[in-house]
Design a protein around this motif. Structure first.
Motif, PDB file in Angstrom:
ATOM      1  N   ARG A 142      51.049  41.926  48.179  1.00  0.00           N
ATOM      2  CA  ARG A 142      52.148  42.078  49.125  1.00  0.00           C
ATOM      3  C   ARG A 142      53.440  41.708  48.405  1.00  0.00           C
ATOM      4  NH1 ARG A 142      51.658  38.025  52.559  1.00  0.00           N
ATOM      5  NH2 ARG A 142      52.621  38.937  54.405  1.00  0.00           N
ATOM      6  N   GLY A 147      57.947  41.600  48.474  1.00  0.00           N
ATOM      7  CA  GLY A 147      59.138  41.571  49.298  1.00  0.00           C
ATOM      8  C   GLY A 147      59.478  40.177  49.761  1.00  0.00           C
ATOM      9  N   ALA A 196      59.264  39.782  55.355  1.00  0.00           N
ATOM     10  CA  ALA A 196      59.454  41.239  55.271  1.00  0.00           C
ATOM     11  C   ALA A 196      58.601  41.821  54.147  1.00  0.00           C
ATOM     12  CB  ALA A 196      60.925  41.575  55.073  1.00  0.00           C
ATOM     13  N   GLU A 197      57.427  41.270  53.937  1.00  0.00           N
ATOM     14  CA  GLU A 197      56.547  41.738  52.873  1.00  0.00           C
ATOM     15  C   GLU A 197      55.964  43.113  53.226  1.00  0.00           C
ATOM     16  OE1 GLU A 197      56.275  37.183  53.010  1.00  0.00           O
ATOM     17  OE2 GLU A 197      56.201  38.826  54.474  1.00  0.00           O
ATOM     18  N   ARG A 198      55.717  43.906  52.203  1.00  0.00           N
ATOM     19  CA  ARG A 198      55.052  45.190  52.411  1.00  0.00           C
ATOM     20  C   ARG A 198      53.772  45.236  51.575  1.00  0.00           C
ATOM     21  NH1 ARG A 198      58.545  50.166  50.548  1.00  0.00           N
ATOM     22  NH2 ARG A 198      60.023  49.197  51.963  1.00  0.00           N
ATOM     23  N   PRO A 199      52.755  45.940  52.062  1.00  0.00           N
ATOM     24  CA  PRO A 199      51.480  46.000  51.347  1.00  0.00           C
ATOM     25  C   PRO A 199      51.554  46.956  50.163  1.00  0.00           C
ATOM     26  CG  PRO A 199      51.366  47.359  53.318  1.00  0.00           C
ATOM     27  CD  PRO A 199      52.712  46.682  53.342  1.00  0.00           C
ATOM     28  N   ALA A 200      50.804  46.640  49.118  1.00  0.00           N
ATOM     29  CA  ALA A 200      50.809  47.470  47.919  1.00  0.00           C
ATOM     30  C   ALA A 200      49.470  47.322  47.202  1.00  0.00           C
ATOM     31  CB  ALA A 200      51.959  47.061  46.999  1.00  0.00           C
ATOM     32  N   ASP A 204      52.952  51.806  46.940  1.00  0.00           N
ATOM     33  CA  ASP A 204      53.321  51.349  48.283  1.00  0.00           C
ATOM     34  C   ASP A 204      52.265  51.772  49.298  1.00  0.00           C
ATOM     35  OD1 ASP A 204      54.576  50.602  50.597  1.00  0.00           O
ATOM     36  OD2 ASP A 204      56.426  51.720  50.224  1.00  0.00           O
ATOM     37  N   SER A 215      52.591  50.900  52.581  1.00  0.00           N
ATOM     38  CA  SER A 215      53.153  50.711  53.916  1.00  0.00           C
ATOM     39  C   SER A 215      53.042  51.964  54.788  1.00  0.00           C
ATOM     40  CB  SER A 215      54.606  50.247  53.826  1.00  0.00           C
ATOM     41  OG  SER A 215      55.398  51.173  53.112  1.00  0.00           O
ATOM     42  N   SER A 235      50.332  48.454  58.023  1.00  0.00           N
ATOM     43  CA  SER A 235      51.559  47.673  58.165  1.00  0.00           C
ATOM     44  C   SER A 235      51.561  46.427  57.302  1.00  0.00           C
ATOM     45  CB  SER A 235      51.777  47.289  59.633  1.00  0.00           C
ATOM     46  OG  SER A 235      50.688  46.506  60.104  1.00  0.00           O
ATOM     47  N   ASP A 236      50.370  45.894  56.989  1.00  0.00           N
ATOM     48  CA  ASP A 236      50.275  44.655  56.221  1.00  0.00           C
ATOM     49  C   ASP A 236      48.864  44.546  55.678  1.00  0.00           C
ATOM     50  OD1 ASP A 236      50.953  42.228  55.090  1.00  0.00           O
ATOM     51  OD2 ASP A 236      50.949  41.096  56.959  1.00  0.00           O
TER      52      ASP A 236
END
Length: 288
Positions: free
Chosen positions: A5, A7, A11-15, A25, A27, A31-32
């Motif tokens: 994750r 960010g 406000a973290e985004r999954p990766a 990415d 996202s 969502s997470d």
């Protein structure tokens, strides 16, 4: 898979990392990366994706803890015979268990902030085991079936609080920022044998710890089975399995402890590396 994750906090985004080490990415897919994501069916869904079809993240910024919703942060003490010897403690007949609060978990490059009054803060590189299926009274033979993946953990410890102020170890283990996790979670299908992983840690460029999980007193399957007899383990729970020798309090003739400005670099073969800077107490560095 290597899941992470990225960010700023909140406000973290999954990766995920692709085969070439490029960041992709996730996202648009979820969502997470949460505790629910670690269930076998959800991991299978992600595994079926073609990473090259996902957008690249070329400047991800902060690397956060690899998943959200950590329920329990369970630790095992004195699980390497040579570490028990350097600590001057007898080898345990059964696993020694203690807890770190999930609130101490930070990312693999976040600031380590010494607690107020710290005088003996120490480092411990450890293999983290991340639960993906509920485990309750599981056998050793079935234990690894409940593992979603593995990660690097630094079980930072304030030894004066842990050993000199009475009560349990927890007060020296749960300080804010004392649980760096990641940089990513490596799913269990990519770890052929959790009992054959090399661990290491450098302080200011000097190698302090070198070990291998094959020298654990209690192996991963044994630990998971044992712990599941005292508490139910749920997806997103983390077990930190103990540290090899080379911690600060064991250095002769005089122990060495962390000071503001110190740099820690640590890793486990195939699981990534952490790079951490130590700071004096600062409320501003702790976030929310």
């Amino acid at each position: 898979m290597k899941l992470l994750r990225v960010g700023p906090q909140g406000a973290e985004r999954p990766a995920m990392l692709d085969a070439d080490g490029a960041l992709r990415d996730l996202s648009g897919v979820l969502s997470d990366i949460s505790a629910a994501t670690l269930a076998p069916a959800e991991l299978a869904r992600l595994r079926a994706l073609d990473p090259t079809s996902l957008p690249r993240l070329d400047a991800p910024g902060r690397i956060a803890p690899p998943w959200s919703g950590m329920g329990k942060f369970i630790c095992v003490g004195l699980n390497y015979a040579d570490h028990a010897a350097e600590a001057g403690m007898p080898l345990p007949e059964e696993p020694i268990l203690f807890m770190k609060p999930p609130s101490c978990a930070i990312g693999a490059r976040d600031a380590v902030v010494l607690p107020q009054g710290s005088s003996k803060s120490d480092w411990e590189v450890e293999l983290g085991v991340v639960i993906g299926r509920r485990a309750r009274y599981v056998s050793e033979a079935q234990a690894l079936d409940h593992v979603a993946g593995y990660c690097v953990v630094n079980d930072l410890s304030e030894r004066a609080y842990q050993l000199e102020r009475g009560g349990t170890w927890d007060k020296g283990k749960g300080c804010d920022t004392f649980g760096p996790v990641g940089p990513w979670l490596v799913t269990s299908d990519e770890v052929a044998d959790p009992q054959d992983l090399t661990l290491w840690l450098d302080l200011n460029g000097r190698r302090m710890q070198t070990g291998n999980t094959r020298t654990m007193v209690f192996g991963v399957a044994q630990l998971l089975s044992y712990i599941s007899r005292f508490m139910t383990l749920y997806p997103g729970d983390l077990i930190s399995t103990g540290t090899p020798p080379g911690v600060g309090m064991g250095i002769k003739p005089a122990p060495v402890f962390l000071r503001p400005g110190d740099q820690l670099r640590l890793g486990i073969a195939g699981l990534g590396e952490q790079t951490l800077q130590v700071h004096a107490w600062s409320e501003a560095l702790l976030g929310d």
